[in-house]
Design a protein around this motif. Structure first.
Motif, PDB file in Angstrom:
ATOM      1  N   ASP A 281      -9.862   2.191   5.496  1.00 58.74           N
ATOM      2  CA  ASP A 281     -10.181   0.809   5.880  1.00 58.74           C
ATOM      3  C   ASP A 281     -10.677  -0.039   4.716  1.00 58.74           C
ATOM      4  O   ASP A 281     -11.521  -0.933   4.881  1.00 58.74           O
ATOM      5  CB  ASP A 281     -11.220   0.778   7.014  1.00 58.74           C
ATOM      6  CG  ASP A 281     -10.646   1.305   8.321  1.00 58.74           C
ATOM      7  OD1 ASP A 281      -9.457   1.096   8.571  1.00 58.74           O
ATOM      8  OD2 ASP A 281     -11.407   1.933   9.075  1.00 58.74           O
ATOM      9  N   ILE A 282     -10.160   0.250   3.529  1.00 57.01           N
ATOM     10  CA  ILE A 282     -10.452  -0.564   2.347  1.00 57.01           C
ATOM     11  C   ILE A 282      -9.310  -1.574   2.184  1.00 57.01           C
ATOM     12  O   ILE A 282      -8.135  -1.213   2.294  1.00 57.01           O
ATOM     13  CB  ILE A 282     -10.574   0.325   1.093  1.00 57.01           C
ATOM     14  CG1 ILE A 282     -11.822   1.215   1.210  1.00 57.01           C
ATOM     15  CG2 ILE A 282     -10.636  -0.515  -0.186  1.00 57.01           C
ATOM     16  CD1 ILE A 282     -11.864   2.360   0.244  1.00 57.01           C
ATOM     17  N   SER A 283      -9.661  -2.816   1.958  1.00 55.22           N
ATOM     18  CA  SER A 283      -8.638  -3.856   1.818  1.00 55.22           C
ATOM     19  C   SER A 283      -7.706  -3.531   0.659  1.00 55.22           C
ATOM     20  O   SER A 283      -8.145  -3.125  -0.415  1.00 55.22           O
ATOM     21  CB  SER A 283      -9.303  -5.212   1.572  1.00 55.22           C
ATOM     22  OG  SER A 283     -10.080  -5.598   2.671  1.00 55.22           O
ATOM     23  N   VAL A 284      -6.412  -3.728   0.894  1.00 54.72           N
ATOM     24  CA  VAL A 284      -5.394  -3.480  -0.130  1.00 54.72           C
ATOM     25  C   VAL A 284      -4.635  -4.770  -0.386  1.00 54.72           C
ATOM     26  O   VAL A 284      -4.183  -5.437   0.547  1.00 54.72           O
ATOM     27  CB  VAL A 284      -4.413  -2.375   0.309  1.00 54.72           C
ATOM     28  CG1 VAL A 284      -3.277  -2.218  -0.712  1.00 54.72           C
ATOM     29  CG2 VAL A 284      -5.149  -1.047   0.492  1.00 54.72           C
ATOM     30  N   GLN A 285      -4.515  -5.127  -1.645  1.00 54.95           N
ATOM     31  CA  GLN A 285      -3.688  -6.275  -2.045  1.00 54.95           C
ATOM     32  C   GLN A 285      -2.481  -5.742  -2.792  1.00 54.95           C
ATOM     33  O   GLN A 285      -2.602  -5.185  -3.873  1.00 54.95           O
ATOM     34  CB  GLN A 285      -4.492  -7.215  -2.945  1.00 54.95           C
ATOM     35  CG  GLN A 285      -3.659  -8.424  -3.414  1.00 54.95           C
ATOM     36  CD  GLN A 285      -4.443  -9.334  -4.326  1.00 54.95           C
ATOM     37  OE1 GLN A 285      -5.672  -9.352  -4.310  1.00 54.95           O
ATOM     38  NE2 GLN A 285      -3.747 -10.102  -5.153  1.00 54.95           N
ATOM     39  N   ARG A 286      -1.311  -5.904  -2.193  1.00 54.67           N
ATOM     40  CA  ARG A 286      -0.073  -5.432  -2.816  1.00 54.67           C
ATOM     41  C   ARG A 286       0.528  -6.555  -3.671  1.00 54.67           C
ATOM     42  O   ARG A 286       0.614  -7.698  -3.216  1.00 54.67           O
ATOM     43  CB  ARG A 286       0.925  -5.003  -1.749  1.00 54.67           C
ATOM     44  CG  ARG A 286       0.536  -3.695  -1.063  1.00 54.67           C
ATOM     45  CD  ARG A 286       1.438  -3.379   0.113  1.00 54.67           C
ATOM     46  NE  ARG A 286       2.850  -3.393  -0.226  1.00 54.67           N
ATOM     47  CZ  ARG A 286       3.498  -2.390  -0.790  1.00 54.67           C
ATOM     48  NH1 ARG A 286       2.849  -1.267  -1.099  1.00 54.67           N
ATOM     49  NH2 ARG A 286       4.793  -2.461  -1.041  1.00 54.67           N
ATOM     50  N   VAL A 287       0.894  -6.208  -4.888  1.00 53.76           N
ATOM     51  CA  VAL A 287       1.474  -7.175  -5.811  1.00 53.76           C
ATOM     52  C   VAL A 287       2.885  -6.698  -6.141  1.00 53.76           C
ATOM     53  O   VAL A 287       3.063  -5.626  -6.752  1.00 53.76           O
ATOM     54  CB  VAL A 287       0.641  -7.305  -7.095  1.00 53.76           C
ATOM     55  CG1 VAL A 287       1.285  -8.325  -8.042  1.00 53.76           C
ATOM     56  CG2 VAL A 287      -0.793  -7.695  -6.768  1.00 53.76           C
ATOM     57  N   LEU A 288       3.878  -7.473  -5.731  1.00 51.65           N
ATOM     58  CA  LEU A 288       5.275  -7.128  -5.995  1.00 51.65           C
ATOM     59  C   LEU A 288       5.673  -7.696  -7.346  1.00 51.65           C
ATOM     60  O   LEU A 288       5.732  -8.911  -7.539  1.00 51.65           O
ATOM     61  CB  LEU A 288       6.180  -7.674  -4.885  1.00 51.65           C
ATOM     62  CG  LEU A 288       7.659  -7.317  -4.979  1.00 51.65           C
ATOM     63  CD1 LEU A 288       7.856  -5.808  -4.900  1.00 51.65           C
ATOM     64  CD2 LEU A 288       8.425  -8.020  -3.860  1.00 51.65           C
ATOM     65  N   LEU A 289       5.918  -6.798  -8.301  1.00 54.08           N
ATOM     66  CA  LEU A 289       6.270  -7.230  -9.649  1.00 54.08           C
ATOM     67  C   LEU A 289       7.770  -7.509  -9.754  1.00 54.08           C
ATOM     68  O   LEU A 289       8.561  -6.890  -9.042  1.00 54.08           O
ATOM     69  CB  LEU A 289       5.868  -6.146 -10.660  1.00 54.08           C
ATOM     70  CG  LEU A 289       4.363  -5.869 -10.764  1.00 54.08           C
ATOM     71  CD1 LEU A 289       4.103  -4.663 -11.636  1.00 54.08           C
ATOM     72  CD2 LEU A 289       3.621  -7.091 -11.293  1.00 54.08           C
ATOM     73  N   PRO A 290       8.156  -8.407 -10.630  1.00 49.57           N
ATOM     74  CA  PRO A 290       9.592  -8.723 -10.785  1.00 49.57           C
ATOM     75  C   PRO A 290      10.358  -7.573 -11.403  1.00 49.57           C
ATOM     76  O   PRO A 290       9.801  -6.744 -12.082  1.00 49.57           O
ATOM     77  CB  PRO A 290       9.561  -9.947 -11.709  1.00 49.57           C
ATOM     78  CG  PRO A 290       8.260  -9.863 -12.437  1.00 49.57           C
ATOM     79  CD  PRO A 290       7.306  -9.230 -11.490  1.00 49.57           C
TER      80      PRO A 290
END
Length: 290
Positions: A281-290
């Motif tokens: 339950d830890i917030s996850v920020q997904r970053v989609l790289l080019p």
């Protein structure tokens, strides 16, 4: 490993404070010397443990300068566990500091050879209010423990750090994109928590993203009190073999970080550390790289 304290060890004002400075000395306390002549220390908070590990080589040089020619230490070992705090302090903490502060200020350890109470605070306001109440707090502690109580001082509370786990795909090589997100994350942490809370970027040591984090922080050439730290954590393959990465990730998640940044190349890609963080339950920020 047994630790010893040579004759010169107990006079901290003669060697430790001149070597590391009063600010570090308030939060980092020497414990003893091991058989390999390494100096073991304990710290007042997780943030200080991380920072001390990062500057251990520099501190070793400073200590040896002051000690010469009496002695020399081979390095500094930062203990993972803080010194023992009397159980009664933890059990009666709301009575000691007040119900309104008990959830905002936490006792961590005893410093200055057991004479100083070290705490961490959730905010600057809580830290300042605890400092204002310090005489009453210390009086209650002496009343609870009795005549054998050696605690006479209150150490200014360190503020809880903001901890962000960073993980990335092994094929992610877009340095600038990663650095742009790290800079925005630092800005967001300052906006949300203020400048006094250190941002710790915890990451591994194997992928390009791991390297980008370390190199980005190093390239900024910030002073030690700037509030941004890179904290690389290697997987212990010598102890855990093929489970080393999983064990390391579990340890990182168990410390309850504030956020997990996951840099991926494909929307369908899910990284192991990201999975463990989500499950906890830890917030996850997904970053989609080019």
């Amino acid at each position: 490993m047994p630790l010893t304290q040579p004759g010169w060890f107990s006079d901290l004002e003669a060697w430790w404070i001149p070597a590391v400075g009063e600010d570090v000395a308030r939060h980092v306390e020497p414990v003893g010397i091991d058989d390999s002549k390494r100096l073991h220390v304990r710290c007042s908070s997780p943030a200080w443990r991380t920072q001390t590990r990062l500057i251990a080589a520099a501190l070793t040089g400073c200590v040896n300068e002051v000690l010469a020619p009496r002695s020399k230490v081979a390095g500094i070992v930062v203990q993972a566990v803080s010194s023992a705090l009397p159980r009664i302090i933890r059990d009666r903490w709301p009575d000691i500091v007040g119900e309104d502060l008990a959830g905002q200020v936490e006792p961590v350890m005893l410093g200055a050879q057991g004479r100083e109470l070290c705490t961490v605070a959730a905010s600057a306001d809580a830290r300042d209010e605890a400092a204002r109440r310090a005489p009453e707090i210390l009086a209650r502690i002496r009343e609870l423990i009795g005549e054998q109580c050696a605690i006479t001082r209150w150490s200014p509370s360190a503020l809880l750090p903001v901890v962000v786990l960073v993980t990335g795909s092994s094929s992610a090589t877009e340095r600038q994109a990663v650095e742009d997100v790290l800079l925005q994350t630092w800005h967001d942490a300052i906006e949300a928590f203020g400048t006094e809370h250190t941002l710790i970027l915890e990451h591994g040591c194997a992928t390009p993203v791991d390297r980008f984090v370390s190199e980005w922080v190093a390239r900024l050439q910030l002073p030690d009190d700037a509030g941004l730290m890179s904290a690389p954590m290697a997987a212990d393959t010598a102890r855990h073999y093929d489970q080393a990465v999983s064990v390391r990730d579990q340890q990182m998640v168990a410390r309850r970080p504030d956020l997990c940044l996951a840099f991926v190349r494909r929307p369908s890609e899910v990284l192991p550390l990201e999975t463990q963080a989500s499950a906890a339950d830890i917030s996850v920020q997904r970053v989609l790289l080019p």
